[in-house]
Scaffold this motif. Sequence first.
Motif, PDB file in Angstrom:
ATOM      1  N   ALA A 217       3.365   3.895  -1.949  1.00  0.00           N
ATOM      2  CA  ALA A 217       2.388   3.986  -3.036  1.00  0.00           C
ATOM      3  C   ALA A 217       2.711   3.093  -4.228  1.00  0.00           C
ATOM      4  O   ALA A 217       1.805   2.603  -4.906  1.00  0.00           O
ATOM      5  N   THR A 218       4.001   2.862  -4.509  1.00  0.00           N
ATOM      6  CA  THR A 218       4.336   2.071  -5.698  1.00  0.00           C
ATOM      7  C   THR A 218       4.302   0.563  -5.462  1.00  0.00           C
ATOM      8  O   THR A 218       4.475  -0.211  -6.403  1.00  0.00           O
TER       9      THR A 218
ATOM     10  N   LEU B 128      -1.734  -1.098  -4.754  1.00  0.00           N
ATOM     11  CA  LEU B 128      -2.130  -0.612  -6.070  1.00  0.00           C
ATOM     12  C   LEU B 128      -3.531   0.001  -6.117  1.00  0.00           C
ATOM     13  O   LEU B 128      -3.731   1.028  -6.780  1.00  0.00           O
ATOM     14  N   PRO B 129      -4.547  -0.570  -5.417  1.00  0.00           N
ATOM     15  CA  PRO B 129      -5.892  -0.004  -5.529  1.00  0.00           C
ATOM     16  C   PRO B 129      -5.987   1.480  -5.162  1.00  0.00           C
ATOM     17  O   PRO B 129      -6.874   2.171  -5.671  1.00  0.00           O
TER      18      PRO B 129
ATOM     19  N   ALA C 247      -4.496  -8.356   4.528  1.00  0.00           N
ATOM     20  CA  ALA C 247      -3.355  -7.473   4.760  1.00  0.00           C
ATOM     21  C   ALA C 247      -3.649  -6.051   4.286  1.00  0.00           C
ATOM     22  O   ALA C 247      -4.163  -5.233   5.042  1.00  0.00           O
ATOM     23  N   SER C 248      -3.311  -5.740   3.034  1.00  0.00           N
ATOM     24  CA  SER C 248      -3.510  -4.366   2.565  1.00  0.00           C
ATOM     25  C   SER C 248      -4.992  -3.992   2.665  1.00  0.00           C
ATOM     26  O   SER C 248      -5.873  -4.748   2.254  1.00  0.00           O
ATOM     27  N   SER C 249      -5.237  -2.835   3.246  1.00  0.00           N
ATOM     28  CA  SER C 249      -6.607  -2.406   3.485  1.00  0.00           C
ATOM     29  C   SER C 249      -6.655  -0.892   3.650  1.00  0.00           C
ATOM     30  O   SER C 249      -5.619  -0.229   3.728  1.00  0.00           O
TER      31      SER C 249
ATOM     32  N   PHE D 257     -13.239   2.540  -3.682  1.00  0.00           N
ATOM     33  CA  PHE D 257     -12.252   1.458  -3.610  1.00  0.00           C
ATOM     34  C   PHE D 257     -12.855   0.130  -4.066  1.00  0.00           C
ATOM     35  O   PHE D 257     -12.188  -0.673  -4.730  1.00  0.00           O
ATOM     36  N   ALA D 258     -14.122  -0.120  -3.702  1.00  0.00           N
ATOM     37  CA  ALA D 258     -14.775  -1.373  -4.093  1.00  0.00           C
ATOM     38  C   ALA D 258     -14.923  -1.451  -5.614  1.00  0.00           C
ATOM     39  O   ALA D 258     -14.757  -2.514  -6.218  1.00  0.00           O
ATOM     40  N   LYS D 259     -15.219  -0.322  -6.252  1.00  0.00           N
ATOM     41  CA  LYS D 259     -15.318  -0.286  -7.713  1.00  0.00           C
ATOM     42  C   LYS D 259     -13.960  -0.621  -8.340  1.00  0.00           C
ATOM     43  O   LYS D 259     -13.880  -1.313  -9.350  1.00  0.00           O
ATOM     44  N   THR D 260     -12.899  -0.145  -7.711  1.00  0.00           N
ATOM     45  CA  THR D 260     -11.553  -0.432  -8.223  1.00  0.00           C
ATOM     46  C   THR D 260     -11.230  -1.909  -8.098  1.00  0.00           C
ATOM     47  O   THR D 260     -10.643  -2.509  -9.002  1.00  0.00           O
TER      48      THR D 260
END
Length: 338
Positions: free
Chosen positions: A36-37, A42-43, A223-225, A247-250
Motif C-alpha cells: 500500500a505504501t 498510490l491511487p 503496470a500498476s492497475s 479510481f478514474a476520478k483519482t
Amino acid sequence: MRTLRQLAVVSGVAFALAAASTAAQAEKLTIMVGGATKIIYLPAKLTEQLGYFKDEGLDVELLSQPAGVDAENELLAGAVQGVVGFYDHTIDLQSKGKEIEALVVFGQVPGEVEMVSTKASATVKSMADVKGKTLGVTGLGSSTAFLTQYLAQRGGIASTQYTLLPVGAGNSFIAAIQQNRIDAGMTTEPTVSQLLKTGDAKVLVDMRTLDGTRAALGGTYPASSFYVQRAWAESHKDEAGKLARAFAKTLNFIATHSAEDIAAKMPKDYYGSNKELYVAALKASLPMFTKDGKMPADGPQTVLKVLSAFNPSVKGKHIDLAKTYTDEFVSTLKTAAK
C-alpha cells in the motif's frame, strides 16, 4: 379516505426504511494492494482519502500484501474482490486457465527502478555487467523478477549467469542493499529516493518515465492497475463501474494537482518524519500515471513480450490480450476532480 392516507403514510415509511436498510447493507468490497505504501499503488489509498469510494456509495476495505503474487492468490480464493497490482498477472493467470481482467490502469510504465549498490557501482555500469551478481527482487515469480530477467537478457546476460534473491520491498530492500546481500535490485518510490538520499545506491535503469521505459523495454509497459475476476465483473457490473469511476476520478486528481497537494491528502505514516523526501519521490513518479485509467494502445503487447521471454507458464502459449483488460468501466471525466 383517511384509511387510504394512513396506508400511504405507512407504505411510504416502509419504503423509506427498506431503502435505508438496503443502503446500510451495501456489500463490503475488499481490495488487496500489493504494497500500500508504494507510490506505484498510490491511487488506491488516495481514492479512499479523497472520499471517492464513499461518493460512489461503496464500502471498501483496503488490505496490504507486499508481494503481488500473494495478492493474486487471495483474489483467486475469493478472499478479496479485487487487487491493485501489476497488469502482467492477468496474462500469467490466463495462461493457467484463470480469467482475470484489469478494469483500471494506473501506471502506463512500471515505475520500477533497478538500483545498484554504491559499493558495486564501480563495476556495474549497466545490466550488461550483472554477470555473477546477486539481484534483488520482491519475490520469485513476481513482476520484478520477470522485468529483471528481461533487462539482463537485453544486456546480453543469460538468466543462468546471475542470482535472483527475493528481498521484499521498502525497509527489507534497503537492508539487503546496506548489508551487501544484493549487488543491485528492483524497487520503487519512495524507496528509490531514500537510497539516493543516504547514498547507499545509485540508479541503474529508470522506468519511472515513458522515455526511460521505452529505452529499457522497447515500448510502453502498463503496470500498476486494478484487476478482478472476469466473472465477478460480469455479475457485479454496478460495483465494478463504481470502483472504476472512483479510481478514474483519482487519476484525474493526480493529473491536475501538484505533488505537494497529493502528499497533503495522504496519511502521515506514509511519509513519516520526512514529508519533503516523500514529495520529491512523488514528483519523480507522477509521469507514470495515466490520466483516465485506460489501457495504452501498445501496452499489452510489450508486457506479453517480456513475460513470454521468461515466464514458463506464458512462453509458447496463445494469449487473448483482449480478455486481459477492459476500458468498459472507465468513465471519461470532463471536469477536474475536487
